[in-house]
Scaffold this active site. Sequence first.
Site, PDB file in Angstrom:
ATOM      1  N   HIS A   1      -8.985  -7.326   2.934  1.00  0.00           N
ATOM      2  CA  HIS A   1      -7.835  -6.413   2.920  1.00  0.00           C
ATOM      3  C   HIS A   1      -7.147  -6.409   1.551  1.00  0.00           C
ATOM      4  CE1 HIS A   1      -5.550  -3.801   5.484  1.00  0.00           C
ATOM      5  NE2 HIS A   1      -4.410  -4.305   5.047  1.00  0.00           N
TER       6      HIS A   1
ATOM      7  N   PHE B   1       0.825  -1.214   0.000  1.00  0.00           N
ATOM      8  CA  PHE B   1       0.000   0.000   0.000  1.00  0.00           C
ATOM      9  C   PHE B   1       0.862   1.268   0.000  1.00  0.00           C
ATOM     10  CE2 PHE B   1      -2.584   3.295   2.095  1.00  0.00           C
ATOM     11  CZ  PHE B   1      -3.675   3.296   1.237  1.00  0.00           C
TER      12      PHE B   1
ATOM     13  N   THR C   1      -9.629 -12.140   4.550  1.00  0.00           N
ATOM     14  CA  THR C   1     -10.379 -10.889   4.715  1.00  0.00           C
ATOM     15  C   THR C   1     -10.382 -10.110   3.399  1.00  0.00           C
ATOM     16  OG1 THR C   1      -8.423  -9.613   5.321  1.00  0.00           O
ATOM     17  CG2 THR C   1      -9.562 -10.750   7.100  1.00  0.00           C
TER      18      THR C   1
HETATM   19  N1  INI Z   1       0.780  -5.677   2.272  1.00  0.00           N
HETATM   20  C1  INI Z   1       1.427  -6.385   1.321  1.00  0.00           C
HETATM   21  O1  INI Z   1       2.464  -5.925   0.799  1.00  0.00           O
HETATM   22  N2  INI Z   1       0.933  -7.595   0.957  1.00  0.00           N
HETATM   23  C2  INI Z   1      -0.206  -8.124   1.477  1.00  0.00           C
HETATM   24  O2  INI Z   1      -0.592  -9.259   1.089  1.00  0.00           O
HETATM   25  C3  INI Z   1      -0.893  -7.376   2.457  1.00  0.00           C
HETATM   26  N3  INI Z   1      -2.095  -7.907   3.037  1.00  0.00           N
HETATM   27  O3  INI Z   1      -2.686  -8.839   2.475  1.00  0.00           O
HETATM   28  O4  INI Z   1      -2.562  -7.424   4.055  1.00  0.00           O
HETATM   29  C4  INI Z   1      -0.360  -6.128   2.854  1.00  0.00           C
HETATM   30  N4  INI Z   1      -0.954  -5.374   3.809  1.00  0.00           N
HETATM   31  C5  INI Z   1      -0.313  -4.250   4.424  1.00  0.00           C
HETATM   32  C6  INI Z   1      -0.503  -2.950   3.650  1.00  0.00           C
HETATM   33  O5  INI Z   1       0.192  -2.965   2.440  1.00  0.00           O
HETATM   34  C7  INI Z   1      -0.033  -1.732   4.452  1.00  0.00           C
HETATM   35  O6  INI Z   1       1.334  -1.816   4.667  1.00  0.00           O
HETATM   36  C8  INI Z   1      -0.756  -1.582   5.795  1.00  0.00           C
HETATM   37  O7  INI Z   1      -2.147  -1.600   5.613  1.00  0.00           O
HETATM   38  C9  INI Z   1      -0.360  -0.254   6.480  1.00  0.00           C
HETATM   39  O8  INI Z   1      -0.735   0.873   5.701  1.00  0.00           O
END
Ligand code: INI
Length: 178
Positions: A93, A62, A91
């Site tokens: 997410h 993200f 989830t």
């Molecule tokens: N971040 C990833 O790089 N890969 C994933 O699979 C993932 N999942 O599935 O949750 C993930 N989540 C974290 C996100 O990218 C952020 O770092 C977090 O939400 C903080 O802003």
Amino acid sequence: MTKRRLNAIEGNLSAAGKRFAVVVARFNSFITERLLQSAWDGLLRSGAAKKNIHIVRVPGAFEIPSAARTLAETDKYDAIICLGCLIRGDTAHYDVIVNEVTRGIGQSAQETGIPHAFGVLTCENLEQAIDRAGLKMGNKGFEAALAAVEMANLKKAVVGRWSLVVGKCNLPARKRKR
Ligand code: INI
């Protein structure tokens, strides 16, 4: 049939003298570190100098677009390579993040004019991710590195061609007449 030469503008795969930023997510680092190793390898094999490759780590996928945008806006890099690994879980997410990351990286590329390579895996499970980080399906990091080199050179080739056309206007009148 007469053979016609097809004129195409393409970027070559020489990274000599070019500067790269590699944005890599720590989330799923078991995978992303493999993407990074391969991207690094791809850049060096293409002729990039180690001092011209800057690695920037972010918490998760993200965070990649905003870091990539900040780097692109410095105008110090010929291309940005984005590496991450999103794995669908139980989830929502993953679904929330995946489109945002893709759109954000594309938007940064389009709005800054700096080529961005998309080396973010979007997988259903860990097995798919492993396959794309050096096992059955090659390595997305290597692929992204070569795409970055090619697009950096393509940009140069296109800009070079247009400045040649513009340059024609400065020729003496005798040469300009057709
Ligand atoms: N971040 C990833 O790089 N890969 C994933 O699979 C993932 N999942 O599935 O949750 C993930 N989540 C974290 C996100 O990218 C952020 O770092 C977090 O939400 C903080 O802003």
